[in-house]
Design a protein around this motif. Structure first.
Motif, mmCIF file in Angstrom:
data_model
loop_
_atom_site.group_PDB
_atom_site.id
_atom_site.type_symbol
_atom_site.label_atom_id
_atom_site.label_comp_id
_atom_site.label_asym_id
_atom_site.label_seq_id
_atom_site.Cartn_x
_atom_site.Cartn_y
_atom_site.Cartn_z
ATOM 1 N N LYS A 1 0.785 -1.228 -0.045
ATOM 2 C CA LYS A 1 -0.149 -0.103 0.105
ATOM 3 C C LYS A 1 0.875 1.230 0.057
ATOM 4 O O LYS A 1 2.036 1.210 0.933
ATOM 5 C CB LYS A 1 -0.927 0.024 1.207
ATOM 6 N N ILE A 2 0.389 2.240 -0.737
ATOM 7 C CA ILE A 2 1.246 3.458 -1.005
ATOM 8 C C ILE A 2 0.293 4.609 -0.911
ATOM 9 O O ILE A 2 -0.869 4.665 -1.306
ATOM 10 C CB ILE A 2 1.996 3.435 -2.186
ATOM 11 N N ASN A 3 0.793 5.748 -0.134
ATOM 12 C CA ASN A 3 0.161 6.847 -0.321
ATOM 13 C C ASN A 3 1.303 8.036 -0.319
ATOM 14 O O ASN A 3 2.304 7.783 0.257
ATOM 15 C CB ASN A 3 -0.940 7.503 0.662
ATOM 16 N N ILE A 4 1.226 9.052 -1.139
ATOM 17 C CA ILE A 4 1.939 10.233 -1.329
ATOM 18 C C ILE A 4 1.362 11.527 -1.261
ATOM 19 O O ILE A 4 0.116 11.908 -1.259
ATOM 20 C CB ILE A 4 2.569 10.183 -2.869
ATOM 21 N N PHE A 5 2.231 12.376 -0.811
ATOM 22 C CA PHE A 5 1.697 13.966 -0.591
ATOM 23 C C PHE A 5 2.635 14.652 -1.326
ATOM 24 O O PHE A 5 3.992 14.854 -1.154
ATOM 25 C CB PHE A 5 2.080 14.098 0.984
ATOM 26 N N LEU A 6 2.194 15.676 -1.972
ATOM 27 C CA LEU A 6 2.915 16.823 -2.593
ATOM 28 C C LEU A 6 2.716 17.837 -1.377
ATOM 29 O O LEU A 6 1.761 18.258 -1.163
ATOM 30 C CB LEU A 6 2.179 17.225 -3.669
ATOM 31 N N LYS A 7 3.686 18.041 -0.819
ATOM 32 C CA LYS A 7 4.077 18.789 0.511
ATOM 33 C C LYS A 7 3.261 20.315 0.178
ATOM 34 O O LYS A 7 2.519 20.775 1.082
ATOM 35 C CB LYS A 7 5.267 19.151 0.937
ATOM 36 N N GLU A 8 3.514 20.893 -0.848
ATOM 37 C CA GLU A 8 3.152 22.245 -1.186
ATOM 38 C C GLU A 8 1.628 22.290 -1.133
ATOM 39 O O GLU A 8 0.994 23.014 -0.783
ATOM 40 C CB GLU A 8 3.647 22.970 -2.341
ATOM 41 N N PHE A 9 0.948 21.202 -1.953
ATOM 42 C CA PHE A 9 -0.375 21.189 -1.906
ATOM 43 C C PHE A 9 -1.125 20.929 -0.400
ATOM 44 O O PHE A 9 -2.176 21.324 -0.321
ATOM 45 C CB PHE A 9 -0.813 20.097 -2.812
ATOM 46 N N LEU B 1 2.715 2.749 -11.785
ATOM 47 C CA LEU B 1 2.771 3.084 -10.564
ATOM 48 C C LEU B 1 1.361 3.593 -9.978
ATOM 49 O O LEU B 1 1.103 3.367 -8.892
ATOM 50 C CB LEU B 1 3.993 3.844 -9.894
ATOM 51 N N ASP B 2 0.788 4.330 -10.759
ATOM 52 C CA ASP B 2 -0.548 4.805 -10.401
ATOM 53 C C ASP B 2 -1.466 3.687 -10.047
ATOM 54 O O ASP B 2 -2.385 4.038 -9.046
ATOM 55 C CB ASP B 2 -1.071 5.799 -11.609
ATOM 56 N N ARG B 3 -1.328 2.288 -10.242
ATOM 57 C CA ARG B 3 -2.184 1.456 -9.926
ATOM 58 C C ARG B 3 -2.078 1.303 -8.550
ATOM 59 O O ARG B 3 -3.022 0.680 -7.878
ATOM 60 C CB ARG B 3 -1.975 0.382 -10.665
ATOM 61 N N PHE B 4 -0.709 1.830 -7.697
ATOM 62 C CA PHE B 4 -0.837 1.288 -6.380
ATOM 63 C C PHE B 4 -1.669 2.631 -5.554
ATOM 64 O O PHE B 4 -1.840 2.337 -4.355
ATOM 65 C CB PHE B 4 0.745 1.360 -5.831
ATOM 66 N N ILE B 5 -1.713 3.780 -6.060
ATOM 67 C CA ILE B 5 -2.167 4.829 -5.416
ATOM 68 C C ILE B 5 -3.678 5.104 -5.289
ATOM 69 O O ILE B 5 -4.366 5.432 -4.365
ATOM 70 C CB ILE B 5 -1.489 6.059 -6.026
ATOM 71 N N GLY B 6 -4.344 5.241 -6.530
ATOM 72 C CA GLY B 6 -5.905 5.628 -6.516
ATOM 73 C C GLY B 6 -5.919 7.072 -6.165
ATOM 74 O O GLY B 6 -5.220 8.010 -6.367
ATOM 75 N N HIS B 7 -6.795 6.913 -5.048
ATOM 76 C CA HIS B 7 -7.118 8.146 -4.333
ATOM 77 C C HIS B 7 -6.246 8.419 -3.108
ATOM 78 O O HIS B 7 -6.487 9.214 -2.246
ATOM 79 C CB HIS B 7 -8.531 8.131 -4.099
ATOM 80 N N ASN B 8 -5.337 7.363 -2.784
ATOM 81 C CA ASN B 8 -4.492 7.750 -1.578
ATOM 82 C C ASN B 8 -3.248 8.583 -1.751
ATOM 83 O O ASN B 8 -2.116 8.237 -1.885
ATOM 84 C CB ASN B 8 -3.917 6.203 -1.186
ATOM 85 N N LYS B 9 -3.633 9.766 -2.056
ATOM 86 C CA LYS B 9 -2.817 10.759 -2.409
ATOM 87 C C LYS B 9 -3.324 12.153 -2.033
ATOM 88 O O LYS B 9 -4.379 12.436 -1.999
ATOM 89 C CB LYS B 9 -2.213 10.765 -3.716
ATOM 90 N N ILE B 10 -2.369 12.961 -1.588
ATOM 91 C CA ILE B 10 -2.547 14.508 -1.312
ATOM 92 C C ILE B 10 -1.851 15.018 -2.443
ATOM 93 O O ILE B 10 -0.714 15.505 -2.414
ATOM 94 C CB ILE B 10 -2.307 14.952 0.078
ATOM 95 N N TRP B 11 -2.637 15.053 -3.727
ATOM 96 C CA TRP B 11 -2.104 15.597 -4.886
ATOM 97 C C TRP B 11 -2.989 16.528 -5.502
ATOM 98 O O TRP B 11 -4.148 15.951 -5.818
ATOM 99 C CB TRP B 11 -1.585 14.306 -5.689
ATOM 100 N N PRO B 12 -2.478 17.595 -6.236
ATOM 101 C CA PRO B 12 -3.644 18.503 -6.922
ATOM 102 C C PRO B 12 -4.056 18.085 -8.172
ATOM 103 O O PRO B 12 -3.334 17.317 -9.042
ATOM 104 C CB PRO B 12 -2.962 19.710 -7.077
ATOM 105 N N THR B 13 -5.245 18.335 -8.710
ATOM 106 C CA THR B 13 -5.976 17.705 -10.048
ATOM 107 C C THR B 13 -6.710 19.161 -10.247
ATOM 108 O O THR B 13 -7.067 19.847 -9.502
ATOM 109 C CB THR B 13 -6.879 16.498 -9.836
ATOM 110 N N GLN B 14 -7.125 18.995 -11.547
ATOM 111 C CA GLN B 14 -7.684 20.082 -12.171
ATOM 112 C C GLN B 14 -9.430 19.828 -11.966
ATOM 113 O O GLN B 14 -10.260 20.457 -12.525
ATOM 114 C CB GLN B 14 -7.609 20.588 -13.342
ATOM 115 N N ASP B 15 -9.598 18.916 -11.047
ATOM 116 C CA ASP B 15 -11.188 18.197 -11.018
ATOM 117 C C ASP B 15 -11.767 19.217 -9.851
ATOM 118 O O ASP B 15 -11.264 19.384 -8.828
ATOM 119 C CB ASP B 15 -11.122 17.011 -10.547
#
Length: 373
Positions: free
Chosen positions: A89-97, A323-337
């Motif tokens: 399991k993985i989650n990632i954070f873009l710190k500035e976001f 690698l995206d297949r590990f993450i899904g929504h498990n991230k603090i990462w900006p999108t334009q949604d």
């Protein structure tokens, strides 16, 4: 996963990468990742054999990536069929976001709650965070926006009046640089929180900007979905998690009835399914060495994405692995949604987690195998 595996109580191994605590402005480390894995000792040994390292001290990402042969070894491990979303399991954070999301969650959401508005419905907090992240540096002076972010972090960490005044002054300065009249109203949402800032800060822990804490919480939810009978945690030495061990012991209070909180895809169940929480060195567990390599690989890859990398060999090799297949929504990462449909946050009932989690904690009896009592 078989029914026997679901009834199992495995040990899950955790390691972080890119942890700078509440310092979210390290330009050399823009991304934080937490990796957790479910491997036996024998399986971890098999994975580490792909590294072909002569010493366990060398089976760490930062050592391996220095040479092309080491980079190829990392890619061999990451390419293994054993490394898949069932075992890792993985989650990632873009710190500035993350800073922007905290401005929304800690300040604006608190203000909206006081006037009876639920910003979490339909993922409006996520939509607002996405909009602010992209629009602030585009429609305002980007340097002043960075200064505002820094002042926000300092205000949350120190919580004294001088820092409060400095933060809101920087918001005013940012607002003064935009000629986009409609966007000034969005910046006003931040400025309006000054009226309730002392009330907001009273409930904010000074470690609330450390991504390692929500990351572990998220992983416990993910593994709890796979192992409802529970799991044991061995975490690589972590100063931040050690300081919050008592809180996790409360969240892992198995004496309480299960309750589901949150909305839409963000629903989760308490208590968290961890049965114990221990810290150890990677020298004692091959699984922690594997977690180190995996976490660091995701941090390296995500950092490359954040800077628009196009040439780095290791990044390009990682980019081939989906690698995206590990993450899904498990991230603090900006999108334009910004719409609930695009965000996957269309309201379907549920309970506001921010309102109801304190009631769970109020009744909680700390799990002694987590708290160490």
């Amino acid at each position: 996963m078989t029914s026997a595996e679901i009834r199992d109580v495995p040990t899950i191994f955790f390691d972080e990468s890119g942890n700078t605590g509440s310092n979210l402005f390290d330009k050399d480390q823009p991304v934080f990742s937490l990796a957790s894995c479910r491997f036996t000792s024998a399986e971890a040994t098999s994975l580490l054999e792909l590294i072909d390292s002569s010493s366990p001290h060398e089976a760490h990402f930062k050592n391996l990536r220095r040479r092309r042969s080491g980079q190829d070894a990392i890619v061999r491990l990451m390419s293994s069929d054993m490394v898949n979303p069932d075992t890792v399991k993985i989650n990632i954070f873009l710190k500035e976001f993350m800073i922007v999301t905290k401005i929304v969650d800690l300040l604006i959401e608190h203000m909206m709650h006081l006037i009876g508005e639920d910003l979490y419905l339909n993922g409006r907090n996520i939509a607002l965070s996405n909009m602010l992240y992209y629009c602030l540096p585009s429609l305002c002076d980007a340097g002043l926006v960075q200064e505002m972010y820094k002042n926000f972090v300092k205000m949350i960490r120190d919580q004294d009046q001088a820092d409060i005044d400095r933060f809101y002054l920087s918001v005013e300065q940012v607002k003064a640089t935009t000629t986009h009249e409609a966007f000034k109203g969005d910046i006003d949402l931040i400025l309006m929180t000054k009226n309730c800032i002392h009330d907001a800060l009273e409930g904010i822990d000074k470690l609330s900007l450390d991504p390692s804490i929500p990351a572990l919480f998220t992983h416990c939810i993910l593994w709890g979905d796979s192992y409802p009978m529970g799991f044991h945690i061995i975490h690589d030495d972590s100063h931040s998690i050690t300081k919050q061990k008592q809180l996790f012991a409360q969240f892992m209070d198995w004496t309480q009835d299960e309750v589901e909180l949150g909305y839409d895809r963000r629903k989760y169940k308490l208590p968290l399914k961890g049965k114990s929480l221990k810290f150890d060195s990677s020298e004692n567990h091959g699984q922690l060495q594997v977690s180190d390599i995996i976490a660091s690989s995701f941090t390296y890859w995500a950092s490359g994405i954040s800077r628009g990398e196009e040439e780095d060999y290791l990044f390009l090799e990682f980019n081939k692995l989906d690698l995206d297949r590990f993450i899904g929504h498990n991230k603090i990462w900006p999108t334009q949604d910004i719409s609930p449909e695009d965000l996957g946050t269309v309201h379907d009932g549920g309970f506001n987690a921010a309102n109801h989690t304190p009631f769970f904690l109020l009744k909680a009896k700390p799990n002694p195998d987590v708290a160490g009592t």
